[in-house]
Structure formats: C-alpha cells, structure tokens
Write a protein that holds these residues in place. Structure first.
Motif, PDB file in Angstrom:
ATOM      1  N   ILE A  36      32.475  41.019  17.736  1.00 14.37           N
ATOM      2  CA  ILE A  36      32.412  41.737  19.003  1.00 14.37           C
ATOM      3  C   ILE A  36      33.243  42.999  18.825  1.00 14.37           C
ATOM      4  CG2 ILE A  36      32.027  39.670  20.388  1.00 14.37           C
ATOM      5  CD1 ILE A  36      34.936  39.776  21.272  1.00 14.37           C
ATOM      6  N   TYR A  37      32.794  44.093  19.449  1.00 14.00           N
ATOM      7  CA  TYR A  37      33.523  45.351  19.344  1.00 14.00           C
ATOM      8  C   TYR A  37      33.154  46.237  20.526  1.00 14.00           C
ATOM      9  CZ  TYR A  37      29.040  46.656  17.252  1.00 14.00           C
ATOM     10  OH  TYR A  37      27.705  46.848  17.023  1.00 14.00           O
ATOM     11  N   PRO A  38      34.040  47.085  20.980  1.00 15.10           N
ATOM     12  CA  PRO A  38      35.456  47.106  20.605  1.00 15.10           C
ATOM     13  C   PRO A  38      36.175  45.898  21.200  1.00 15.10           C
ATOM     14  CG  PRO A  38      35.068  48.635  22.402  1.00 15.10           C
ATOM     15  CD  PRO A  38      33.723  48.069  22.010  1.00 15.10           C
ATOM     16  N   THR A  39      37.280  45.521  20.631  1.00 15.25           N
ATOM     17  CA  THR A  39      38.017  44.361  21.158  1.00 15.25           C
ATOM     18  C   THR A  39      38.881  44.751  22.353  1.00 15.25           C
ATOM     19  OG1 THR A  39      39.723  44.684  19.496  1.00 15.25           O
ATOM     20  CG2 THR A  39      38.006  43.056  19.007  1.00 15.25           C
ATOM     21  N   GLY A  63      37.891  34.338  31.668  1.00 12.44           N
ATOM     22  CA  GLY A  63      39.195  34.990  31.705  1.00 12.44           C
ATOM     23  C   GLY A  63      40.311  33.967  31.668  1.00 12.44           C
ATOM     24  N   LEU A  64      41.479  34.402  31.247  1.00  7.86           N
ATOM     25  CA  LEU A  64      42.627  33.495  31.225  1.00  7.86           C
ATOM     26  C   LEU A  64      43.017  33.062  32.632  1.00  7.86           C
ATOM     27  CD1 LEU A  64      44.849  35.076  28.431  1.00  7.86           C
ATOM     28  CD2 LEU A  64      43.141  33.273  28.255  1.00  7.86           C
ATOM     29  N   SER A  93      38.034  42.460  35.997  1.00 10.79           N
ATOM     30  CA  SER A  93      39.383  42.996  36.173  1.00 10.79           C
ATOM     31  C   SER A  93      40.038  43.147  34.812  1.00 10.79           C
ATOM     32  CB  SER A  93      40.235  42.042  37.020  1.00 10.79           C
ATOM     33  OG  SER A  93      39.646  41.858  38.282  1.00 10.79           O
ATOM     34  N   SER A  94      41.050  43.982  34.736  1.00 14.15           N
ATOM     35  CA  SER A  94      41.798  44.142  33.485  1.00 14.15           C
ATOM     36  C   SER A  94      42.430  42.824  33.093  1.00 14.15           C
ATOM     37  CB  SER A  94      42.890  45.200  33.650  1.00 14.15           C
ATOM     38  OG  SER A  94      42.307  46.451  33.913  1.00 14.15           O
ATOM     39  N   GLY A  95      42.424  42.521  31.795  1.00 14.46           N
ATOM     40  CA  GLY A  95      43.040  41.287  31.329  1.00 14.46           C
ATOM     41  C   GLY A  95      42.427  40.802  30.031  1.00 14.46           C
ATOM     42  N   VAL A 109      34.047  31.195  19.550  1.00 14.81           N
ATOM     43  CA  VAL A 109      34.826  31.927  20.549  1.00 14.81           C
ATOM     44  C   VAL A 109      35.560  33.088  19.897  1.00 14.81           C
ATOM     45  CG1 VAL A 109      36.691  31.750  22.257  1.00 14.81           C
ATOM     46  CG2 VAL A 109      35.168  29.806  21.883  1.00 14.81           C
ATOM     47  N   LYS A 110      35.559  34.231  20.589  1.00 18.77           N
ATOM     48  CA  LYS A 110      36.369  35.385  20.200  1.00 18.77           C
ATOM     49  C   LYS A 110      37.019  35.941  21.457  1.00 18.77           C
ATOM     50  CE  LYS A 110      33.964  36.845  16.052  1.00 18.77           C
ATOM     51  NZ  LYS A 110      34.900  36.859  14.974  1.00 18.77           N
ATOM     52  N   ARG A 111      38.173  36.617  21.266  1.00 23.18           N
ATOM     53  CA  ARG A 111      38.901  37.194  22.396  1.00 23.18           C
ATOM     54  C   ARG A 111      38.693  38.707  22.459  1.00 23.18           C
ATOM     55  NH1 ARG A 111      44.576  34.771  20.880  1.00 23.18           N
ATOM     56  NH2 ARG A 111      43.848  35.811  19.033  1.00 23.18           N
ATOM     57  N   PHE A 112      38.781  39.245  23.687  1.00 28.58           N
ATOM     58  CA  PHE A 112      38.789  40.688  23.875  1.00 28.58           C
ATOM     59  C   PHE A 112      39.633  41.023  25.096  1.00 28.58           C
ATOM     60  CE2 PHE A 112      35.244  39.378  26.534  1.00 28.58           C
ATOM     61  CZ  PHE A 112      35.295  40.224  27.621  1.00 28.58           C
ATOM     62  N   VAL A 113      40.011  42.296  25.191  1.00 18.45           N
ATOM     63  CA  VAL A 113      40.826  42.767  26.308  1.00 18.45           C
ATOM     64  C   VAL A 113      39.995  43.752  27.125  1.00 18.45           C
ATOM     65  CG1 VAL A 113      42.891  44.060  26.966  1.00 18.45           C
ATOM     66  CG2 VAL A 113      42.971  42.464  25.031  1.00 18.45           C
ATOM     67  N   LYS A 114      39.944  43.540  28.425  1.00 19.34           N
ATOM     68  CA  LYS A 114      39.284  44.470  29.342  1.00 19.34           C
ATOM     69  C   LYS A 114      40.364  45.377  29.913  1.00 19.34           C
ATOM     70  CE  LYS A 114      36.441  46.205  32.495  1.00 19.34           C
ATOM     71  NZ  LYS A 114      37.245  47.180  33.207  1.00 19.34           N
ATOM     72  N   GLN A 115      40.207  46.705  29.723  1.00 21.61           N
ATOM     73  CA  GLN A 115      41.200  47.658  30.266  1.00 21.61           C
ATOM     74  C   GLN A 115      40.901  47.977  31.707  1.00 21.61           C
ATOM     75  OE1 GLN A 115      41.216  50.989  27.507  1.00 21.61           O
ATOM     76  NE2 GLN A 115      43.126  50.200  26.660  1.00 21.61           N
TER      77      GLN A 115
END
Length: 115
Positions: A36-39, A63-64, A93-95, A109-115
């Motif tokens: 997945i990209y961008p992370t 989401g967490l 939402s950001s997180g 499973v892979k992780r990513f951050v939403k700005q």
C-alpha cells in the motif's frame, strides 16, 4: 499442554503447566506480494496485489479507535494475477488505520496513517 520446570542455584524446583491456544488468522496462501502506498496519506491510498492464483479479495479499513470502513469489491481492477485498487480515504479522520486484505483463504494486514 506444556510444562515449564525451573531449577534455581539452590536446587529448588518449580513447575507450571500451561496450554497454548492459537488465535491467529490464516494467511492468504495465494498472495505472492502486496503493498500500500503512500503509507502517510491524505486522499487516495493505492493497493497493489500480486497473486499466484485468481482469488476474490475484499478490503476493510479499521481505525485504532474502532472506526470501520468496508471498501466495495468493485474497487479492484484485475489484470491476470495482478490486482490494483485506489481507495478514497479522504472521509476518515486523522489517525492510524489498518488495511485488511481479506479472502476466503485468510487475511493480510498493513498499517497506514491518515493525515
């Protein structure tokens, strides 16, 4: 059932029996590689999957904080054993989030951050 036996320097012995329960989810055996990209993302998250066999895949985003988003199956464009998707995450939402790639055979499973 397993037993652990510990002996200290004075010859005192203590033992404990325990059972290991496997709670893991099987992996997708046909999955050769994926990314997945961008992370760290604002709007669109790209998912690229390479398979050893044709498999029906689904995407879920969790989401967490418990936020859940199901991505329509029609999101994937398939060319042979390659599948690609662009997932619009602008409404999240950001997180920190987990992207779950799901099939009848298992999960990845892979992780990513939403700005």
């Amino acid at each position: 059932t397993y037993m652990v036996v510990v002996t200290d320097d004075n010859g005192c012995i203590a033992s404990q029996e325990f059972e290991i329960i496997n709670t893991s989810v099987p992996a997708i055996s046909e999955l050769r590689s994926w990314e997945i990209y961008p992370t760290v993302v604002n709007d669109n998250l790209n998912v690229s999957v390479s398979l050893d066999d044709i498999v029906s895949l689904r995407i879920q985003i969790v989401g967490l904080d418990g936020t859940y988003m199901e991505v329509p199956a029609s999101t994937f464009a398939q060319t042979g054993l390659e599948q690609k998707a662009i997932v619009d995450v602008s409404s999240l939402s950001s997180g920190m989030y987990m992207l779950i790639l799901d099939s009848e055979q298992g999960r990845a499973v892979k992780r990513f951050v939403k700005q």
